[in-house]
Scaffold this active site. Structure first.
Site, short mmCIF file in Angstrom:
data_model
loop_
_atom_site.label_atom_id
_atom_site.label_comp_id
_atom_site.label_asym_id
_atom_site.label_seq_id
_atom_site.Cartn_x
_atom_site.Cartn_y
_atom_site.Cartn_z
N GLU A 60 -13.09 -54.35 -8.68
CA GLU A 60 -13.04 -55.44 -9.65
C GLU A 60 -11.94 -55.25 -10.69
OE1 GLU A 60 -15.82 -53.93 -8.74
OE2 GLU A 60 -17.18 -55.48 -7.97
N HIS A 129 -28.50 -55.42 -12.92
CA HIS A 129 -28.14 -56.60 -12.12
C HIS A 129 -28.67 -57.90 -12.69
CE1 HIS A 129 -26.68 -53.73 -9.24
NE2 HIS A 129 -26.42 -54.65 -8.34
C1 LIG Z 1 -19.03 -52.68 -9.15
C2 LIG Z 1 -19.87 -53.36 -8.13
N1 LIG Z 1 -19.31 -54.34 -7.38
C3 LIG Z 1 -20.04 -54.95 -6.43
C4 LIG Z 1 -21.34 -54.61 -6.22
C5 LIG Z 1 -22.15 -55.32 -5.15
N2 LIG Z 1 -22.40 -54.40 -4.05
C6 LIG Z 1 -23.55 -53.73 -3.98
S1 LIG Z 1 -23.57 -52.67 -2.73
C7 LIG Z 1 -22.03 -53.08 -2.23
C8 LIG Z 1 -21.43 -52.38 -1.07
C9 LIG Z 1 -21.24 -50.92 -1.29
O1 LIG Z 1 -20.92 -50.26 -0.13
P1 LIG Z 1 -20.85 -48.69 0.01
O2 LIG Z 1 -20.30 -48.10 -1.23
O3 LIG Z 1 -20.15 -48.39 1.27
O4 LIG Z 1 -22.37 -48.22 0.09
P2 LIG Z 1 -23.45 -48.55 1.23
O5 LIG Z 1 -24.09 -49.84 0.84
O6 LIG Z 1 -22.77 -48.62 2.52
O7 LIG Z 1 -24.45 -47.44 1.13
C10 LIG Z 1 -21.52 -54.07 -3.06
C11 LIG Z 1 -20.21 -54.71 -2.89
C12 LIG Z 1 -21.90 -53.62 -7.05
N3 LIG Z 1 -23.18 -53.26 -6.94
N4 LIG Z 1 -21.13 -53.00 -7.97
#
Ligand SMILES: Cc1ncc(C[n+]2csc(CCOP(=O)(O)OP(=O)(O)O)c2C)c(N)n1
Ligand SMILES: [Mg+2]
Lengths: 327, 391
Positions: A60, A129
């Protein structure tokens, strides 16, 4: 009038503007191939292609800043935050860059950019959230903040936001995306930024409420109507600039005001509106202004606590009766 | 001077964060960075060659890791517990006993169990993102307190205030489940800073997803960790996807170990479908961390379920998913134990039944635990119990 979901109205606004102006692009997490985390941008990749509908990594701070730079260099970015909770990792770009570069450059650079996405509570998502960000962003001179409550306003205001020459924070809501409503089919439907909407006329009490809270206000007004009290409901629609004139006019008629806002109360929109009312209409008030807000706490996860946390319809209803000395 | 600082942790000398002296540039013996000119003259060109160690599946046996037969059985049982716990949680989500987001760890169990077996639980620290049920259980949190948290009940590990994404256990030194992607990684580095400062010999395992690598916070934290020589292992749980975005679509460089080069940190690639490989990697890098050498591990794993409960999973093929499921860590562990006659079928069945019962009991516990009282909403915000909240 077409009946559109909130998300469809936002999509329509973006699509129409992108068709009109090639400088506009949409960028954010999952906006393209996934069709939007909340399906707001569904079909837009297919329509506009990957040059203009762009998926990002979870960066972001990076892509908000990229948007500011692109805007300074002649483009008109729409930056989607998956939710505004995540705008906080980009807040420096908004606070220090988007809001201030026009000023610091003596007006040489303008930043026509829209940061949009869902804001506020959306169920049991716990403390990080569920933040309502309007009072945070509304503190910033140089930024405009819009928070529509229905599909029609969403479309008309988003189109205006995209055409605006300033950075605009456009706040949507996960829990309203599926809400349907009539939307004007007027070509080039633009609602002016900074103009409140009197959603319902009445002369017994003024209820001011934006976003999701607006719907609480309408239900409260219905309940009061059943008891022959006429509430006037005002949806500010734009938080900054605030259409205080419309609110003050109403209070000069009703002499009472209840504000419903799902932000936490301290140093919030409700504080600001209350201050401005007493500044302009102190002599017209027949009762202290009452606000119904989220609790002065972080957002809890547990279902019962979450329900307790949110501004309640019953509380708002009782507040209206109280300021009318109806009991 | 810098040399001494580097070793200060091992020696138990006064903790220091380099005191402004330049950090000594060293890399592990396993890797080599060739610079074609010395640092005092301006180089003609720069060539970088780095070798990273890898920890593939099926390479390590429990004896060489110093794990007892009992621990091996515990590892198997705990992975099974995680899986059954989450399958039941998914069912309870369907019944609306659980609200909000529910991110399942199914498929990734070997990572948490391998890690827990490699550290001193209760002395070393752990921090992770929102996909935190598995680590919680692996660190010894009870299924009861975990399920009750999902149900939003006072018996939950965070008294129902945090929910699925925010498991915390001070006793187990789990510093949370965190919901803002990447934001907890600097915290992990800070926890390690405190270990070094207090000279308590602890390290901090800092887990984050592949998607989190896109966050600036990770890069700032990595540099701080290396610059201050902190006892931390930065662990990328690379399950190949961040929601619907594959690593190929999000990163110009998908070999995440390379990130470490920029921070002068050792790194290794680990196959996360074998708990022994994970355990070995964390043992090795834990030892380094205790000597003041932070490192980066990329652990390749896979989540079998969607990102959260509402994910149509159009971004991957059924075939891909099925092929990964064939590499299942629980089945691998079972085969390992059977091959070595460490256990028989009857015992497996007994474990199965026990685990199933433990999860059912947890559901009953969660169901029976009371909702928080409404006035509890004001607890645990400030230290003061008489803080003047606005009403
Ligand atoms: C700063 C931020 N941006 C977007 C989100 C929304 N979001 C939650 S989980 C996620 C994906 C994260 O993927 P990863 O780090 O690979 O972890 P995984 O879910 O695969 O365990 C996103 C985009 C968030 N929680 N925080
Ligand atoms: Mg991932």
């Amino acid at each position: 009038m077409a009946v559109l979901q909130f998300r469809e109205a936002i999509r329509a606004a973006m699509t129409e503007e992108m068709e009109r102006d090639e400088r506009i692009f949409l960028m954010g997490e999952e906006v393209a191939e996934y069709n939007g985390a909340y399906k707001v941008s569904e079909g837009m990749l297919a329509k506009f292609g990957p040059k203009r509908v762009i998926d990002t990594p979870i960066s972001e701070n990076g892509f908000a800043g990229l948007g500011v730079g692109a805007a300074m260099n002649g483009l008109r970015p729409i930056i989607e935050f998956m939710t505004f909770n995540f705008s906080f990792v980009a807040i420096d770009q908004i606070v220090n860059n988007a809001a201030k570069i026009r000023y610091m450059s003596g007006g040489q650079y303008k930043i026509p950019i829209v940061f949009r996405g869902p804001n506020g509570a959306a169920g049991q998502l716990a403390a990080t959230h569920n933040t309502s960000t309007e009072s945070i962003y509304a503190t910033l001179p140089g930024i405009k903040v819009i928070s529509p409550s229905n599909p029609d306003d969403a479309k008309g205001l988003l189109k205006s936001a995209i055409r605006d020459e300033n950075p605009v924070i456009f706040l949507e809501s996960e829990s309203m995306y599926a809400m349907k409503g009539e939307v004007s089919d007027e070509e080039d439907y633009l609602i002016p930024i900074g103009k409140a909407r009197i959603a319902r006329e009445g002369d017994d009490v003024t209820i001011v409420a934006h976003g999701k809270s607006y719907w609480i206000a309408l239900r409260v007004a219905d309940r009061l109507a059943a008891e022959s009290f006429n509430a006037e409901v005002i949806d500010p629609r734009t938080i900054r600039p605030l259409d205080i004139d419309t609110i003050v006019e109403s209070i000069k008629k009703t002499n009472r005001c209840v504000i419903i806002d799902e932000s936490t109360p301290f140093a919030s929109i409700s504080s600001e509106i209350t201050y401005q009312i007493q500044e302009r209409a102190f002599d017209w008030l027949d009762a202290p202004i009452v606000r119904i807000t989220a609790k002065d706490t972080p957002t809890p996860y547990a279902r019962n606590l979450m329900e307790h946390y949110m501004p309640g319809e019953d509380d708002a209803y009782e507040a209206c009766r109280r300021v009318m000395y109806a009991d | 001077m810098a040399n001494e600082t580097r070793k200060s942790h091992a020696k138990g000398a006064a903790a220091s964060t380099n005191g402004g002296a330049p950090k000594k540039r060293t890399t592990s013996s396993k890797e080599k960075i060739i610079l074609d000119a010395s640092s005092d003259s301006f180089p003609e060109s720069i060539e970088v060659a780095v070798k990273f160690e890898t920890y593939p599946v099926d390479r390590y046996g429990h004896e060489e890791l110093g794990l007892s037969g009992e621990t091996v059985e515990w590892m198997y049982r705990n992975m099974l517990l995680q899986r059954r716990f989450e399958e039941r949680a998914a069912q309870m989500y369907g019944k609306q006993k659980i609200g909000g987001f529910l991110h399942l760890y199914v498929g990734q169990e070997a990572v948490s169990v391998g890690a827990a077996a490699a550290i001193n639980v209760g002395e070393d620290s752990v921090i992770t993102a929102y996909r935190d049920h598995g680590l919680g259980l692996a660190l010894g949190m009870s299924a009861d307190e975990c399920m009750a948290e999902l149900f939003g009940k006072v018996g939950g590990c965070s008294k129902g205030k945090g929910g699925s994404m925010h498991f915390f256990s001070k006793k187990r030194r789990l510093f949370g489940g965190h919901g803002i992607v990447g934001a907890h990684v600097p915290i992990g580095v800070g926890i390690a800073f405190a270990h070094k400062y207090k000279e308590d010999g602890g390290i901090c395992l800092t887990f984050f997803g592949d998607g989190a690598v896109g966050q600036g916070a990770i890069h700032e934290a990595s540099n701080l960790a290396s610059l201050y020589e902190l006892p931390v292992i930065l662990i990328i749980e690379n399950n190949q996807y961040a929601m619907g975005t594959s690593i190929e679509r999000a990163f110009a460089e998908t070999q995440f170990t390379h990130q470490a080069v920029g921070y002068d940190m050792p790194a290794a690639l680990v196959d996360g479908m074998d708990p022994f490989s994970v355990c070995k990697a964390i043992q090795d890098h834990g030892k380094m961390a205790r000597e003041g050498k932070p490192s980066l591990l990329e652990i390749r794993t896979y989540r079998y379920r969607g990102h959260s409960m509402s994910d149509p999973q159009k971004y991957r093929t059924k075939e891909e998913l099925e092929s990964k499921k064939n590499d299942d860590p629980i089945l691998r562990m079972k085969a390992y134990m059977l091959e070595r006659d460490m256990i028989d079928d009857a015992k497996f069945e007994a474990i199965d039944a026990e685990v199933k019962q433990e999860v059912l009991d947890a559901v009953a516990f969660a169901d029976g635990s009371p909702e928080p009282a409404l006035e509890d909403i004001y607890d645990d915000i400030y230290e003061e119990s008489d803080y003047p909240y606005l009403f």
